[in-house]
Design a protein around this motif. Structure first.
Motif, PDB file in Angstrom:
ATOM      1  N   GLN A 147     -10.018   9.881  -1.999  1.00  0.00           N
ATOM      2  CA  GLN A 147     -11.059  10.879  -1.808  1.00  0.00           C
ATOM      3  C   GLN A 147     -10.417  12.251  -1.945  1.00  0.00           C
ATOM      4  OE1 GLN A 147     -13.317  10.473   1.777  1.00  0.00           O
ATOM      5  NE2 GLN A 147     -13.621   8.259   1.530  1.00  0.00           N
ATOM      6  N   VAL A 148     -11.184  13.184  -2.520  1.00  0.00           N
ATOM      7  CA  VAL A 148     -10.678  14.546  -2.703  1.00  0.00           C
ATOM      8  C   VAL A 148     -10.341  15.168  -1.355  1.00  0.00           C
ATOM      9  CG1 VAL A 148     -11.229  16.847  -3.587  1.00  0.00           C
ATOM     10  CG2 VAL A 148     -11.957  14.819  -4.854  1.00  0.00           C
ATOM     11  N   GLN A 149      -9.177  15.782  -1.277  1.00  0.00           N
ATOM     12  CA  GLN A 149      -8.647  16.441  -0.072  1.00  0.00           C
ATOM     13  C   GLN A 149      -8.280  15.470   1.040  1.00  0.00           C
ATOM     14  OE1 GLN A 149      -7.857  19.550  -0.414  1.00  0.00           O
ATOM     15  NE2 GLN A 149      -8.926  19.670  -2.381  1.00  0.00           N
ATOM     16  N   LYS A 150      -8.341  14.156   0.778  1.00  0.00           N
ATOM     17  CA  LYS A 150      -7.965  13.184   1.802  1.00  0.00           C
ATOM     18  C   LYS A 150      -6.859  12.243   1.340  1.00  0.00           C
ATOM     19  CE  LYS A 150     -12.389  13.144   4.266  1.00  0.00           C
ATOM     20  NZ  LYS A 150     -13.488  12.315   4.809  1.00  0.00           N
ATOM     21  N   GLY A 151      -6.290  12.500   0.177  1.00  0.00           N
ATOM     22  CA  GLY A 151      -5.169  11.692  -0.284  1.00  0.00           C
ATOM     23  C   GLY A 151      -5.596  10.450  -1.043  1.00  0.00           C
ATOM     24  N   SER A 152      -4.588   9.701  -1.504  1.00  0.00           N
ATOM     25  CA  SER A 152      -4.817   8.493  -2.300  1.00  0.00           C
ATOM     26  C   SER A 152      -3.961   7.348  -1.773  1.00  0.00           C
ATOM     27  CB  SER A 152      -4.473   8.740  -3.772  1.00  0.00           C
ATOM     28  OG  SER A 152      -5.207   9.822  -4.298  1.00  0.00           O
ATOM     29  N   THR A 153      -4.473   6.134  -1.940  1.00  0.00           N
ATOM     30  CA  THR A 153      -3.716   4.929  -1.583  1.00  0.00           C
ATOM     31  C   THR A 153      -3.810   3.940  -2.740  1.00  0.00           C
ATOM     32  OG1 THR A 153      -4.226   5.222   0.765  1.00  0.00           O
ATOM     33  CG2 THR A 153      -3.404   3.055   0.059  1.00  0.00           C
ATOM     34  N   ALA A 177       0.854  -1.192   0.000  1.00  0.00           N
ATOM     35  CA  ALA A 177       0.000   0.000   0.000  1.00  0.00           C
ATOM     36  C   ALA A 177       0.890   1.242   0.000  1.00  0.00           C
ATOM     37  CB  ALA A 177      -0.922  -0.001   1.213  1.00  0.00           C
ATOM     38  N   ILE A 178       0.694   2.144  -0.956  1.00  0.00           N
ATOM     39  CA  ILE A 178       1.451   3.394  -1.057  1.00  0.00           C
ATOM     40  C   ILE A 178       0.462   4.543  -0.889  1.00  0.00           C
ATOM     41  CG2 ILE A 178       2.926   4.817  -2.535  1.00  0.00           C
ATOM     42  CD1 ILE A 178       3.913   2.263  -3.852  1.00  0.00           C
ATOM     43  N   GLN A 179       0.572   5.243   0.263  1.00  0.00           N
ATOM     44  CA  GLN A 179      -0.417   6.246   0.653  1.00  0.00           C
ATOM     45  C   GLN A 179       0.213   7.631   0.693  1.00  0.00           C
ATOM     46  OE1 GLN A 179      -2.004   5.508   4.539  1.00  0.00           O
ATOM     47  NE2 GLN A 179      -3.462   7.193   4.487  1.00  0.00           N
ATOM     48  N   ASP A 180      -0.460   8.625   0.083  1.00  0.00           N
ATOM     49  CA  ASP A 180       0.035  10.003   0.130  1.00  0.00           C
ATOM     50  C   ASP A 180      -0.957  10.890   0.885  1.00  0.00           C
ATOM     51  OD1 ASP A 180      -1.023  10.042  -3.213  1.00  0.00           O
ATOM     52  OD2 ASP A 180      -1.955  11.313  -1.697  1.00  0.00           O
ATOM     53  N   GLU A 181      -0.552  12.140   1.105  1.00  0.00           N
ATOM     54  CA  GLU A 181      -1.382  13.113   1.813  1.00  0.00           C
ATOM     55  C   GLU A 181      -1.800  14.236   0.881  1.00  0.00           C
ATOM     56  OE1 GLU A 181       0.941  12.485   6.099  1.00  0.00           O
ATOM     57  OE2 GLU A 181       1.364  14.254   4.858  1.00  0.00           O
ATOM     58  N   GLY A 182      -1.926  13.916  -0.417  1.00  0.00           N
ATOM     59  CA  GLY A 182      -2.221  14.925  -1.415  1.00  0.00           C
ATOM     60  C   GLY A 182      -3.689  15.271  -1.515  1.00  0.00           C
TER      61      GLY A 182
END
Length: 815
Positions: free
Chosen positions: A657-663, A606-611
């Motif tokens: 989700q928009v404004q909640k980042g992607s995984t 799992a690769i998770q960002d804070e974008g």
């Protein structure tokens, strides 16, 4: 116009050449005629073994007849010298005063003759060296524009076919007599027919059901058409394809006249059979002569075979409605959720699938009403208001809710009389899994069709890049190279390596050869790829690695590329900085898993960002080839990741989700094998000795190989194809070659595998190396299985060449 001005004009023109291919071709022909000082110009393309005019240019008050151009182009097109400029200064043979002389160039694409461009003159002409260069340049540029036009048409055709198949599959999922006409309508719209018929035949050879579709402006042909084909002597036993009434035999002149009166000029008939017995046929007509291609015929034959099962399902539904026992069996065992309710919503009966859909318990359904599953009581009231006795509501889309579990669903509601009351039979189709499967199918089809295009481009580019990179590496190896020159060579080499990386992306995306897998630990690949991707950025990476993570069977280079692309995406999603969290865990999937993977052991990354996240509307598109929201992106990054993971029998998906980042979640099959130690090449020049033969169809590669081998201490031989290589061996029977490097695919000649088998049969001690930049064949990944001792991936440098030769030299038998 002098040369500098001409080339300046050419540069300006090419910079503005952004229109569609056909428009660009017309402009290229006009500019060619003007720049080479002609009075007229023409470009003809070969189509169906004939030359067809694609673009004509005439200077003011100069017009050349089409018949004259036809005669000149047809005669000159017979020349086969693809590099020669043909000039004729005496056109008396053509009996014309319109032109005095012509200059022409045959146009080739991928070694195949595809057209001709001619420049006409009102005086004898002698072309300068610059004029000849320009004519060759325009010929090559026109060929590329025509190739682009063909590719666009092929892609449009593929997309049209994909849309048609999706429409047909949706119709086949709803078996009912009403769907027959919609199927006929869909087929006619795709194939261009004006009328469509379906006749169903009983065991007594009577037609008991008939369906027809036709637009309002065209009259019906149903009853008239059936009179002809009901006759025993014209009963269908095989498909009938008729592009025009003209091909009908005189013995059935009566039927020909009837068809003509009915305004039917072309038709096709496809029998529908079950176990060798004709149960019906599909018929399609056109009111004008319509060429029916073999692709269309084969597609309709497959639809005819699929109709057998569909017809059976329709009849089965009818029989079950009349047979209560069969109905109840179908009801309880149906894959779709079904229930019977009153008009007020009280649940009378339900099947297993309904319980499983919402995770219900049987005892807790008692007393429950179906309207409780809707967001609003008003929605149920509006539905029941639309229902009259014996009426059906189809394809009603809604969201059903039970204890917070939401199901996007399609309802079919039918009113049924039971004794003196009316009840509702409701079937519920869960859309979530179907949507996922359809999305995967469409995405796979897109990757397949565009992958063929990408692979072909990458293959040709790799050959060109091999000539560039290899010659630069050879030039660097020479002694006494000026420091300034060496600096430029190094910069050119670095640029070529970057181009090589882009080509590698295209090849991987196009499935250009199976992954070269080995057992590896994912941990080091994750850390090295992520840290390399984040070098110099303001983003940090946090690793949460499961301590006993399983090994995987992967191509380390390809999986490194996946991790690199995903981390780069995460980095670019956080321009102000932040953290990327990378997690790994061992997972075991069973047969009930919703993921499209076989049951078994996998590692999950799992690769998770804070974008800023990805809008839900784009989730379906992000893995599509060439889709990008970046101004500087090429749209291959995530498409390449999807292709690589699929080739590893894994799966990749996104949660965002928009404004909640992607995984991004990546699943890779686990391996039970133990790790082996890595072997690293130091990529230094290794000199040697012996006789080496290089077989390749690219002259620039042969020239480099000859110079490089001599530089490394070997005696070099070169051959452009397999036949020439065999001749060289026969000429040197007393002193044969020790090593042969052969291209895997040579257009129009003996391929690498076949040539290798011939050499090993006659010279068992010979050492062979396979070389290629792209192949759907797994030879490059499993070269030893095919008798090769080494592999050389294009593009390659003199260092790579020396390393491979050194490695295989150890395998040569001592003399």
């Amino acid at each position: 116009m002098n040369a500098p001005n001409r080339f300046e004009q050419l540069n300006t023109f090419l910079a503005d050449l952004v229109g569609p291919p056909q428009q660009n071709t017309v402009q290229l022909v006009a500019l060619c005629g003007e720049m080479i000082n002609g009075v007229c110009a023409i470009y003809k393309s070969e189509m169906n073994h004939k030359l067809v005019t694609k673009a004509v240019w005439n200077r003011s008050k100069t017009v050349v007849s089409e018949s004259l151009w036809d005669s000149i182009c047809d005669d000159l097109y017979n020349y086969n010298d693809k590099n020669k400029i043909l000039i004729i200064n005496n056109l008396e043979h053509y009996k014309t005063d319109e032109l005095v002389s012509v200059a022409c160039k045959i146009i080739y694409s991928s070694q195949v003759k595809v057209g001709i461009i001619c420049i006409g003159y009102a005086h004898p002409v002698t072309l300068s060296k610059e004029d000849k260069w320009l004519l060759r340049f325009f010929a090559v540029t026109i060929a590329r524009e025509q190739d682009r036009e063909r590719m666009q048409l092929a892609l449009q055709k593929q997309l049209k076919l994909e849309k048609f198949i999706v429409q047909l599959v949706k119709l086949f999922t709803r078996p009912s007599s009403e769907i027959f006409i919609r199927i006929l309508h869909t087929i006619c719209g795709f194939a261009g027919f004006d009328r469509g018929h379906l006749f169903l035949i009983t065991s007594k050879k009577d037609i008991n059901a008939k369906y027809e579709w036709h637009p309002e402006k065209i009259s019906s042909n149903l009853e008239k058409f059936i009179d002809i084909w009901e006759k025993d002597q014209y009963a269908i036993r095989d498909k009938i394809k008729m592009d025009s009434l003209k091909i009908l035999h005189p013995s059935i002149q009566e039927e020909k006249e009837i068809l003509d009166i009915f305004n039917c000029q072309s038709l096709i008939l496809i029998p529908i059979s079950k176990k060798g017995v004709i149960i019906g046929f599909l018929g399609f007509e056109s009111i004008k002569s319509l060429p029916i291609h073999q692709d269309t015929l084969r597609l309709l034959e497959k639809i005819g075979m699929a109709m057998t099962g569909f017809i059976e399902r329709v009849y089965r539904e009818k029989r079950f409605r009349s047979d209560e026992a069969k109905y109840r069996s179908l009801f309880y065992d149906a894959a779709e959720a079904m229930l019977v309710v009153s008009l007020s919503g009280t649940v009378f009966d339900y099947n297993r699938a309904f319980i499983e859909l919402f995770g219900l318990e049987r005892q807790k359904i008692k007393g429950k009403t179906f309207k409780d599953f809707f967001n609003s009581q008003d929605e149920w009231a509006q539905l029941t208001a639309r229902i009259d006795e014996n009426k059906i509501i189809r394809d009603y889309k809604t969201t059903l809710i039970n204890k917070g579990v939401e199901k996007s669903s399609i309802l079919t509601i039918q009113s049924v009389r039971s004794d003196s009351s009316v009840v509702l039979l409701i079937s519920i189709k869960d859309l979530s899994q179907q949507q996922k499967r359809e999305e995967e199918l469409i995405r796979a089809d897109k990757l397949e069709s565009i992958g063929v295009l990408a692979g072909g481009i990458a293959h040709d580019f790799n050959n060109i890049l091999t000539g560039i990179l290899s010659n630069i590496s050879l030039a660097k190896s020479y002694q006494n190279v000026d420091a300034k020159v060496l600096k430029r060579l190094i910069e050119a080499e670095q640029a070529s390596i970057r181009a090589k990386e882009l080509t590698h992306q295209l090849l991987t995306f196009a499935k250009g050869g199976a992954p070269v897998k080995r057992t590896a630990s994912i941990v080091e690949i994750l850390k090295e790829s992520a840290r390399f991707a984040l070098r110099g950025s303001n983003v940090r990476c946090l690793f949460y690695i499961y301590k006993d993570i399983w090994n995987v069977e992967i191509d380390p280079g390809q999986i490194s590329q996946v991790i690199h692309n995903l981390v780069i995406n995460a980095n670019q999603a956080m321009p102000k900085g932040g953290s990327i969290k990378i997690r790994t865990e061992n997972v075991t999937l069973n047969e009930d898993s919703v993921l499209p993977l076989r049951a078994g052991r996998y590692i999950k990354i799992a690769i998770q960002d804070e974008g800023g996240g990805i809008p839900y509307s784009l989730h379906k598109k992000i893995f599509d080839p060439y889709f990008t929201t970046k101004k500087t992106g090429n749209g291959l990054g995530l498409a390449t990741c999807f292709s690589i993971i699929k080739n590893h029998n894994g799966y990749i998906t996104v949660e965002s989700q928009v404004q909640k980042g992607s995984t991004f979640h990546v699943f890779l099959p686990a391996s039970d094998k133990e790790l082996k130690s890595d072997f690293q090449n130091d990529q230094k020049l290794v000199y040697g000795q012996g006789r080496v033969l290089v077989v390749d169809d690219e002259q620039i590669i042969l020239d480099f190989a000859k110079d490089a081998l001599n530089f490394l201490g070997y005696e070099a031989g070169i051959a452009r194809d397999g036949q020439e290589a065999i001749k060289l061996f026969k000429l040197r029977s007393e002193k044969p070659f020790d090593i042969v490097i052969m291209d895997l695919t040579i257009p129009g000649g003996i391929g690498g595998v076949e040539l290798n088998n011939l050499f090993l049969e006659r010279h068992p001690d010979i050492v062979t190396i396979v070389s290629s930049g792209y192949s759907n064949d797994p030879v490059m990944a499993n070269y030893q299985k095919y008798g090769f001792k080494g592999v050389l991936v294009k593009p390659y440098s003199i260092e790579s060449l020396s390393q491979v030769l050194h490695t295989v030299s150890i395998l040569r038998p001592s003399v």
